[in-house]
Design an enzyme around this catalytic site. Structure first.
Site, short mmCIF file in Angstrom:
data_model
loop_
_atom_site.label_atom_id
_atom_site.label_comp_id
_atom_site.label_asym_id
_atom_site.label_seq_id
_atom_site.Cartn_x
_atom_site.Cartn_y
_atom_site.Cartn_z
N SER A 1 40.66 20.67 -18.83
CA SER A 1 41.39 21.29 -17.70
C SER A 1 41.55 20.72 -16.54
CB SER A 1 40.55 22.51 -17.19
OG SER A 1 40.34 23.41 -18.34
N LYS B 1 30.84 26.56 -7.78
CA LYS B 1 31.68 25.57 -8.38
C LYS B 1 33.10 25.83 -7.85
CE LYS B 1 32.11 23.60 -13.18
NZ LYS B 1 31.54 24.21 -14.49
N ARG C 1 34.41 17.21 -27.73
CA ARG C 1 35.35 16.34 -27.96
C ARG C 1 35.16 14.92 -28.06
NH1 ARG C 1 37.65 18.76 -22.11
NH2 ARG C 1 35.36 19.09 -22.19
N HIS D 1 41.60 24.62 -25.61
CA HIS D 1 40.64 26.04 -25.88
C HIS D 1 41.60 26.79 -26.75
CE1 HIS D 1 39.54 24.87 -21.26
NE2 HIS D 1 38.44 25.06 -21.86
#
Ligand code: ADP
Length: 165
Positions: A128, A42, A90, A18
């Protein structure tokens, strides 16, 4: 005219991937805002306020505005007068999700453009969730997250493990 761009995400927690994306996006947009998504459905390791603090401490740059938002991304963008969203890509595995989000957001508001930056090579496989998994089992993530994040993750994990005793 200054162009405002928003980099939204969960940032649970912020990683060097990030940070790299933020630095590169800052080279493109003169006004970049980091927006931490608050989604009670979440489950996250860090609270929204903690995630904001981790980002601020990791960047150490008062000029970058970091805040939370708890409405729809397009609603938040309208509220702050932004039309550009920055996201990272990614591997191919990101593509489907990111593509559908970008199309959906444009369907909700035709003025919104989502721009993608390719992940830098060292961070292509960094996420993460992977970092959390490694820390949980006592692995070394010092090459993956800033030192402040590392410290806070270790504190959080030892609290979780103590709770389970
Ligand atoms: P979200 O839950 O919104 O996907 P994340 O914090 O996981 O939140 O990711 C926010 C954005 O940052 C996404 O566009 C994601 O693809 C990108 N991102 C995450 N990790 C990296 C990385 N290592 N390199 C480049 N971009 C990344």
């Amino acid at each position: 005219m200054t162009k405002l761009a928003v980099y939204p995400g969960s940032f649970d927690p912020i990683t060097y991937g990030h940070v790299d994306l933020i630095k590169r996006a800052r080279g493109v947009f003169d006004n970049l805002r980091i927006a931490v998504a608050v989604n009670p459905r979440k489950k996250t390791l860090f609270s929204p306020e903690e995630r904001v603090e981790l980002i601020r401490e990791s960047l150490g740059d008062d000029k970058i505005h970091v805040e939370t938002f708890s409405d729809l991304l397009v609603q938040y963008l309208t509220r702050i007068g932004a039309k550009v969203v920055v996201r990272g890509l990614r591997a191919i595995s990101d593509f489907d999700y990111e593509f559908s989000m970008a199309i959906t957001n444009r369907n909700l508001n035709a003025d919104i453009e989502t721009l993608f930056l390719m992940a830098s090579e060292p961070y292509i496989y960094l996420s993460s969730s992977m970092v959390k998994e490694i820390v949980y089992f006592g692995g070394d993530v010092s090459s993956m997250v800033p030192p402040y994040v590392l410290r806070k993750m270790q504190e959080k994990m030892s609290a979780i493990q103590t709770d389970h005793l």
